[in-house]
Design an enzyme around this catalytic site. Sequence first.
Site, PDB file in Angstrom:
ATOM      1  N   HIS A  24       0.841  -1.196   0.000  1.00  0.00           N
ATOM      2  CA  HIS A  24       0.000   0.000   0.000  1.00  0.00           C
ATOM      3  C   HIS A  24       0.880   1.252   0.000  1.00  0.00           C
ATOM      4  O   HIS A  24       1.962   1.257   0.598  1.00  0.00           O
ATOM      5  CB  HIS A  24      -0.896   0.027   1.239  1.00  0.00           C
ATOM      6  CG  HIS A  24      -1.849  -1.138   1.312  1.00  0.00           C
ATOM      7  ND1 HIS A  24      -1.500  -2.334   1.911  1.00  0.00           N
ATOM      8  CD2 HIS A  24      -3.108  -1.280   0.851  1.00  0.00           C
ATOM      9  CE1 HIS A  24      -2.535  -3.173   1.812  1.00  0.00           C
ATOM     10  NE2 HIS A  24      -3.509  -2.563   1.181  1.00  0.00           N
ATOM     11  N   HIS A  25       0.396   2.292  -0.656  1.00  0.00           N
ATOM     12  CA  HIS A  25       1.139   3.562  -0.708  1.00  0.00           C
ATOM     13  C   HIS A  25       1.445   4.070   0.708  1.00  0.00           C
ATOM     14  O   HIS A  25       0.568   4.049   1.577  1.00  0.00           O
ATOM     15  CB  HIS A  25       0.293   4.599  -1.470  1.00  0.00           C
ATOM     16  CG  HIS A  25       0.904   5.959  -1.504  1.00  0.00           C
ATOM     17  ND1 HIS A  25       0.179   7.115  -1.358  1.00  0.00           N
ATOM     18  CD2 HIS A  25       2.196   6.341  -1.653  1.00  0.00           C
ATOM     19  CE1 HIS A  25       0.982   8.158  -1.437  1.00  0.00           C
ATOM     20  NE2 HIS A  25       2.220   7.720  -1.614  1.00  0.00           N
ATOM     21  N   GLY A  26       2.670   4.562   0.916  1.00  0.00           N
ATOM     22  CA  GLY A  26       3.048   5.119   2.216  1.00  0.00           C
ATOM     23  C   GLY A  26       2.526   6.540   2.362  1.00  0.00           C
ATOM     24  O   GLY A  26       3.290   7.496   2.535  1.00  0.00           O
ATOM     25  N   ASP A  27       1.213   6.675   2.313  1.00  0.00           N
ATOM     26  CA  ASP A  27       0.608   8.008   2.226  1.00  0.00           C
ATOM     27  C   ASP A  27       0.760   8.839   3.507  1.00  0.00           C
ATOM     28  O   ASP A  27       0.916  10.055   3.444  1.00  0.00           O
ATOM     29  CB  ASP A  27      -0.872   7.912   1.818  1.00  0.00           C
ATOM     30  CG  ASP A  27      -1.691   7.048   2.776  1.00  0.00           C
ATOM     31  OD1 ASP A  27      -1.090   6.216   3.489  1.00  0.00           O
ATOM     32  OD2 ASP A  27      -2.918   7.208   2.813  1.00  0.00           O
ATOM     33  N   SER A  55      -3.789   6.423  -3.774  1.00  0.00           N
ATOM     34  CA  SER A  55      -2.874   7.533  -4.087  1.00  0.00           C
ATOM     35  C   SER A  55      -1.498   6.967  -4.441  1.00  0.00           C
ATOM     36  O   SER A  55      -1.324   5.767  -4.565  1.00  0.00           O
ATOM     37  CB  SER A  55      -2.782   8.472  -2.882  1.00  0.00           C
ATOM     38  OG  SER A  55      -2.463   7.738  -1.718  1.00  0.00           O
TER      39      SER A  55
END
Length: 248
Positions: A24-27, A55
Amino acid sequence: MALAAAYLKKRYGARVLYLDFDAHHGDGVQECFYSDPRVMTVSFHESGRHLFPGSGFTSQTGEGEGKGYSVNLPLEPGTTDEIFLQAYDELVPPLARAFKPDVIITQNGCDAHWDDPLTHLALTISGFQELARRQHQLVHEVCGGRWLASGGGGYQAYSVVPRAWTAHTAAMADVKLDEVLPESWRQQCEQRSGAAAPRYLTRDDRTPAIDRATLDRARDAVAAGTAEIRKTVFPILGARSLSAGDAG
Ligand SMILES: [Zn+2]
């Protein structure tokens, strides 16, 4: 990890490189430092077109003084060890050499594994271990071995997660472990998961079949993503790619 980066920056004035390999994106960490050139975030993740949080596209590169210090490589379903590691080689060492961090933080989620129930990437434990070896080499090359590593996501809790982080920790400690998993662990794994336990630490008993079209899509996405990052971010940092065939 965001708090750790903020603390290292405040307490020691450190330049922090945050590398996030969770599927998962390290948002969250990116958001905290989006306009901060002293904390660089790099996230490889399954494309937001397919996976939460939606994102992490290559166009997100930071803002204001932080422009060029957020790097995102979205990956397509079916991305293998080979494709992932090639992207790592093309992007991460040149960015790290250019940024010159005092410390590297890695987020080593293992949900990019092919058997993870939430995601659609296709890495193996061998791939995670190889990634850890490369991280180990890099932290010694660019920041005197100062390395803070964490786990992250991983939803195949019995057959994958313990193996992934055991292999990772072994690579961090430079320890070679037996490939054959202990019988006592296998029994516990079977009791808890209700399924056959893996036999080996890094080798999988079965591997996924990925069709040619899926592999091509995954390769093309990485080629396009790395080219875009080299065009937009590398000039800001003065990073030079060391991959063959590149004039700089
Ligand atoms: Zn995740």
